[in-house]
Write an enzyme that holds these catalytic residues in place. Structure first.
Site, PDB file in Angstrom:
ATOM      1  N   GLY A   1      10.325  10.230  -2.089  1.00 57.87           N
ATOM      2  CA  GLY A   1       9.571  10.674  -2.435  1.00 57.87           C
ATOM      3  C   GLY A   1       8.915  10.603  -3.571  1.00 57.87           C
TER       4      GLY A   1
ATOM      5  N   ASP B   1       4.113  -2.166   0.790  1.00 62.83           N
ATOM      6  CA  ASP B   1       5.657  -1.994  -0.157  1.00 62.83           C
ATOM      7  C   ASP B   1       6.775  -3.332   0.871  1.00 62.83           C
ATOM      8  OD1 ASP B   1       4.118   0.105  -0.620  1.00 62.83           O
ATOM      9  OD2 ASP B   1       4.517   0.608   1.088  1.00 62.83           O
TER      10      ASP B   1
ATOM     11  N   TYR C   1      -4.136  10.448   2.289  1.00 61.19           N
ATOM     12  CA  TYR C   1      -3.657   8.562   2.267  1.00 61.19           C
ATOM     13  C   TYR C   1      -4.738   8.255   3.834  1.00 61.19           C
ATOM     14  CZ  TYR C   1      -2.005   4.177   2.446  1.00 61.19           C
ATOM     15  OH  TYR C   1      -1.865   2.743   2.430  1.00 61.19           O
TER      16      TYR C   1
HETATM   17  C1  GLA Z   1       1.606   3.089  -0.357  1.00 60.01           C
HETATM   18  C2  GLA Z   1       1.135   2.713   1.018  1.00 60.01           C
HETATM   19  C3  GLA Z   1       0.473   0.784   0.752  1.00 60.01           C
HETATM   20  C4  GLA Z   1       0.073   1.178  -0.476  1.00 60.01           C
HETATM   21  C5  GLA Z   1      -0.343   2.180  -1.837  1.00 60.01           C
HETATM   22  C6  GLA Z   1      -1.141   2.711  -2.450  1.00 60.01           C
HETATM   23  O1  GLA Z   1       2.262   2.702  -1.311  1.00 60.01           O
HETATM   24  O2  GLA Z   1       2.539   2.559   1.681  1.00 60.01           O
HETATM   25  O3  GLA Z   1       1.280   0.607   1.521  1.00 60.01           O
HETATM   26  O4  GLA Z   1      -1.286   1.696   0.202  1.00 60.01           O
HETATM   27  O5  GLA Z   1       0.178   3.925  -0.989  1.00 60.01           O
HETATM   28  O6  GLA Z   1      -1.623   1.406  -3.216  1.00 60.01           O
END
Ligand code: GLA
Length: 391
Positions: free
Chosen positions: A131, A181, A233
């Site tokens: 988190g 990520d 998001y």
């Molecule tokens: C999260 C998502 C990534 C990216 C970031 C913002 O970490 O998993 O793919 O979009 O937010 O940069």
């Protein structure tokens, strides 16, 4: 690495009554710069951190998939024949979602034949904070993806494993995230960030040189909620897609600073600011890479801070806690500071002289106490190696 490997090994043996066939680990990540650009086909510059998730795995002689972890008090099991996104819930959706994704048609011809592979037992332990916006979920996905790729002898390359992790996140968990990520967790290198072009998917390491410059990269985990499956998001992503569609381009990657005046005319005010963040952030990533390569990290601070202000004012994904962490660090002489990750809570990072680390801790603790915010967790991170087999 730490003893979470030993812990995972011992916990696996105790729970399943036999030894694992191997241990695989994958790191969390800090995004140095390039936020909310990945799903716009843009540029990112994250690095894998020295906090990892370990998966201890063994083949079974039946078709059961069983997963357990150090952070949830339950053993979840499912027949491989019944594996589908709809059958997955809770934390086990990450490892089981990856198992499902490895057999999904999206992965192309090399994908696993889930009708033919044996069952497995998986035990997961991790020291990636959950988190904090440090991709604890991608760390689970990548450790499990690498393990199953080996155990099931699938032969997928790391780019495909990253896609499997992302697919699990989209389908099994319901978070419409980009590819940053998982790519970082799989491609990270000691002492370097991963420069990734999210359109061509080409990447290369960029030396950070923090230690040589006597700088520390410190994470300030505000311990405030952030949940990517949440509306914020998804809504930002939709705004970016709307902007691109209105402008008649494939993605915001195709917009540059010269195109912003026209964008301002045709987009509504909020959508324009979302697009402006993406455009300026892409440029900041390229500038950061150039500075790091030519002069080392001493000059990148202002770009980090400009990224934060853009995320706060144009993209509106920061929080009062993250802003306070950033401003406190800057007042104390940080070269630069910014929120990192998706936002709406989570962590900030600050680039500071090594000698200022303990002062920063005291200043942040004090500022948070003064505002009545709960105490953040503050720790230094180092760029570290990506997913690998450990045993
Ligand atoms: C999260 C998502 C990534 C990216 C970031 C913002 O970490 O998993 O793919 O979009 O937010 O940069």
């Amino acid at each position: 690495m730490t003893d979470i490997r030993d812990d995972a090994f011992a916990a696996f043996r105790e729970l399943f009554g036999h030894e694992p066939d191997g241990l695989w680990s994958a790191p969390g990540r800090v995004n140095l710069i390039g936020e909310h650009t990945d799903y716009n086909g843009g540029f990112v510059l994250p690095f894998a951190i020295d906090r990892r998730t370990v998966a201890a795995v063994a083949v079974r002689d039946d078709r059961m998939l069983r997963v357990a972890s150090a952070f949830a008090d339950e053993l979840v099991e499912l027949d491989l024949a019944a594996l589908s996104p709809g059958a997955l819930r809770g934390w086990s959706a990450y490892p089981m979602g990856v198992a499902w994704a490895l057999g999904a048609t999206e992965l192309g011809e090399l994908r696993a034949d889930l009708g033919a592979v044996p069952g497995v037992d998986i035990f997961i332990d991790s020291d990636v904070p959950v988190g904090a916006g440090l991709s604890s979920s991608a760390a689970i996905e990548c450790a499990v993806a690498l393990a199953l790729n080996d155990i099931w002898r699938i032969g997928l390359d790391r780019a495909a494993l990253a896609r499997a992790g992302q697919l699990a996140e989209h389908t099994a968990v319901g978070a419409p995230t980009g590819i940053m990520d998982q790519t970082t967790s799989l491609f990270g290198e000691d002492g370097a960030a991963v420069f990734l072009d999210c359109r061509s998917m080409e990447s290369h390491p960029v030396r950070l040189g923090f230690a040589e410059a006597e700088l520390s990269l410190v994470v300030i985990d505000t311990a405030t909620a952030h949940d990517l499956a949440d509306g914020g998001y998804r809504e930002r992503r939709a705004s970016c897609e709307l902007a691109a569609e209105t402008l008649g381009i494939a993605s915001l990657r195709d917009l540059d600073a010269d195109g912003l005046p026209r964008a301002r005319e045709v987009l509504d005010e909020v959508t324009f600011r979302r697009a402006r963040h993406v455009v300026t952030e892409n440029q900041r990533v390229l500038d950061t890479v150039r500075l790091l390569t030519e002069d080392g990290p001493g000059g990148i601070g202002e770009l980090l801070t400009a990224s934060h202000r853009s995320l706060r004012d144009d993209f509106e994904v920061s929080t009062p806690e993250l802003d306070l962490a950033v401003e406190t660090a800057l007042n104390l002489g940080a070269l630069g500071a910014r929120m990192t990750g998706g936002g709406f809570g989570g962590a900030a990072i600050a680039l500071i002289p090594e000698t200022e680390e303990s002062l920063l801790r005291v200043a942040i603790d004090g500022a948070f106490a003064e505002h009545g915010y709960s105490q953040p967790d503050i720790f230094r991170v180092n760029a570290s190696v990506g997913a690998r087999r450990d045993m």
